[in-house]
Design an enzyme around this catalytic site. Structure first.
Site, PDB file in Angstrom:
ATOM      1  N   ARG A   1      17.260  72.792  85.470  1.00  0.00           N
ATOM      2  CA  ARG A   1      17.876  71.984  86.523  1.00  0.00           C
ATOM      3  C   ARG A   1      17.136  70.663  86.765  1.00  0.00           C
ATOM      4  O   ARG A   1      17.643  69.779  87.454  1.00  0.00           O
ATOM      5  CB  ARG A   1      17.964  72.789  87.823  1.00  0.00           C
ATOM      6  CG  ARG A   1      19.118  73.767  87.841  1.00  0.00           C
ATOM      7  CD  ARG A   1      19.223  74.483  89.167  1.00  0.00           C
ATOM      8  NE  ARG A   1      18.288  75.585  89.268  1.00  0.00           N
ATOM      9  CZ  ARG A   1      18.086  76.305  90.377  1.00  0.00           C
ATOM     10  NH1 ARG A   1      18.755  76.006  91.489  1.00  0.00           N
ATOM     11  NH2 ARG A   1      17.230  77.293  90.389  1.00  0.00           N
TER      12      ARG A   1
ATOM     13  N   GLY B   1       3.703  78.368  89.326  1.00  0.00           N
ATOM     14  CA  GLY B   1       3.367  76.990  89.004  1.00  0.00           C
ATOM     15  C   GLY B   1       4.292  75.961  89.600  1.00  0.00           C
ATOM     16  O   GLY B   1       3.984  74.764  89.562  1.00  0.00           O
TER      17      GLY B   1
END
Length: 467
Positions: free
Chosen positions: A16, A107
């Site tokens: 995305r 992360g």
């Protein structure tokens, strides 16, 4: 104290983001997204930190090592994207022999606070079980795994796509951040099966398994703090939150920031009290600023040290420079790497320095380039002066003693020295050393031709009449 290790999941592609760059490498305030959870783990004293990499593994590892060159990192590779449980399992070999707790982080979650993780570890201690987790309460929990409690105790996590209508009404959501006993973790991961709508190995299954071994500790965190980054709109939103958090901390510590919405200050920057930061200022990459400093609008400081009482006027750029007490810089000055200024130095508009050591009280106030130069104290360098340091192959040094005066529009062709108290006349090109106390002048003799203008006009008029 229980030994602590951390696993930080950095393997996802992040489709995305609409980018060729791995999601965790996109920057927030000068650092990749993944640097923030990694730093939190190190701040907690984790003796081993395992970034689990996958997509663009080499690039991600290179970036992380560059930001944490001395950290106890052990990288693990998730070869296929088969869910969060599979990603954590990939770290097992890297943590072989660790028998304490394992902190599991993500992360792409850059806003998590150290204090929240400390509370998580404390909740793990207090519960006495094999796992503790972070949860958050959302008004609209659509898409998030729900925390299902029984008799007030955490029993399991159910992913949104697997929820019953009653479970979807639950607003307490799983943040995906855990503290887990290592022995339980590796055993439980081996038992997790992909029996869910996605066909993936869910890390959330750990919670139900842990609840059978004792109480599951839980810490509630603000939804903003646990929010991830899925696209570039969210990336910018997380950056704004982090920027506000950092700027507010500096202001509460005694720094004046004229426009906190535009001041761009990276995490870890040191700023002394009573310093004033103008609008649109950037302080990056480990910059240290002393007390009572003024940094004018639009200035950019990168990896630079600025001592007390210095005034940096608007739109100046400092890169890997050291500036002493009570200096005046700018406006529109550029201090490049290797610049080292003593106290009370003045560098004015459109002055550029590079590998220049400049002594106490020396001044170059206008339109000057000083590269590869050692300049003594009390020097005055006139407008338009250039140190000609490059011969096309090598760089050479210009040396000025104390109290040297360089007239405007002079060129100092290195290697060259001007001794203490030496003078260089305006418009000179200096190619030989100037002894102390001497004057060097190298320019064509001035010629004055009286009546020349009138004669020229007469000639022009004659030509015009003849035409």
């Amino acid at each position: 104290m229980t030994a602590l290790a951390a696993v930080v999941l950095c393997a996802g592609k992040g489709t995305r983001m609409k980018s060729e760059k791995a999601k965790v490498l996109h920057p927030i305030l000068g650092r990749p997204i993944c640097a923030y959870p990694l730093k939190r783990a190190l701040e907690l004293g984790a003796t081993s930190v395992v970034p689990v990499v996958g997509h663009q593994a080499a690039e991600v590892e290179k970036s992380i090592r560059a930001h944490f060159p001395d950290a106890p990192l052990r990288f693990a590779l998730q070869k296929e994207q088969r869910g969060t449980a599979d990603a954590v399992k990939a770290a097992q070999d890297a943590l072989k022999g660790h028998d304490g707790r394992v902190l599991i982080l993500y992360g792409d979650v850059p806003l998590l606070r150290k204090e929240t993780l400390q509370a998580l570890l404390a909740a793990h201690d207090a519960a006495g079980g094999v796992l503790a987790m972070v949860s958050t309460t959302l008004d609209d929990p659509t898409g998030y795994g729900r925390v299902i409690r029984e008799a007030g105790k955490v029993a399991r996590i159910v992913e949104h796509k697997d929820c019953t209508p009653e479970q979807r009404a639950v607003k307490e959501c799983n943040a995906g951040i855990y503290s887990v006993d290592a022995a339980f973790l590796w055993k439980a991961l081996a038992e997790i099966k992909p029996v869910n709508a996605q066909g993936e190995y869910y890390l959330t299954d750990l919670v139900e398994m842990a609840a059978k071994h004792g109480p599951v500790g839980a810490v509630d965190a603000d939804a903003t703090e646990t929010a991830g980054v899925n696209d570039k709109v969210e990336l910018a939103a997380r950056a704004r939150v982090l920027q506000q958090r950092i700027n507010e901390a500096h202001m509460r510590a005694g720094v004046s920031i004229q426009d906190p919405a535009t001041a761009y200050i990276e995490e870890g920057i040191t700023i002394g009290t009573d310093t004033e930061i103008g609008p649109s200022v950037t302080l990056a990459a480990g910059t240290v600023v002393g007390k009572n400093v003024i940094i004018g609008q639009g200035s950019v400081l990168t990896a630079s040290h600025v001592a007390d009482g210095t005034h940096i006027k608007p739109y100046s750029v400092l890169e890997e420079a050291r500036v002493g007490d009570r200096c005046i810089i700018g406006p529109f000055s550029r201090l490049r790497p290797g610049t080292d200024l003593a106290e009370d130095v003045h560098l004015g508009n459109f002055v550029e320095t590079k590998k220049a050591r400049i002594g106490k009280g020396s001044k170059a106030n206008h339109l000057t380039y000083l590269g590869d130069a050692n300049i003594g104290s009390g020097c005055n360098i006139g407008a338009g002066t250039i140190t000609c340091n490059y011969d096309g192959v090598n760089k050479h040094l210009t040396e000025l003693g104390d109290g040297v005066f360089i007239g405007s529009d002079s060129q100092l062709v290195a290697p060259v020295k001007v001794g203490d108290g030496g003078y260089v006349g305006a418009g000179s090109t200096v190619t030989k050393n100037v002894p102390p106390g001497s004057l060097a002048v190298s320019r064509a003799p001035q010629v004055v031709k009286e009546g020349w203008v009138a004669a020229k006009k007469a000639r022009q008029a004659k030509v015009k009449a003849g035409g």
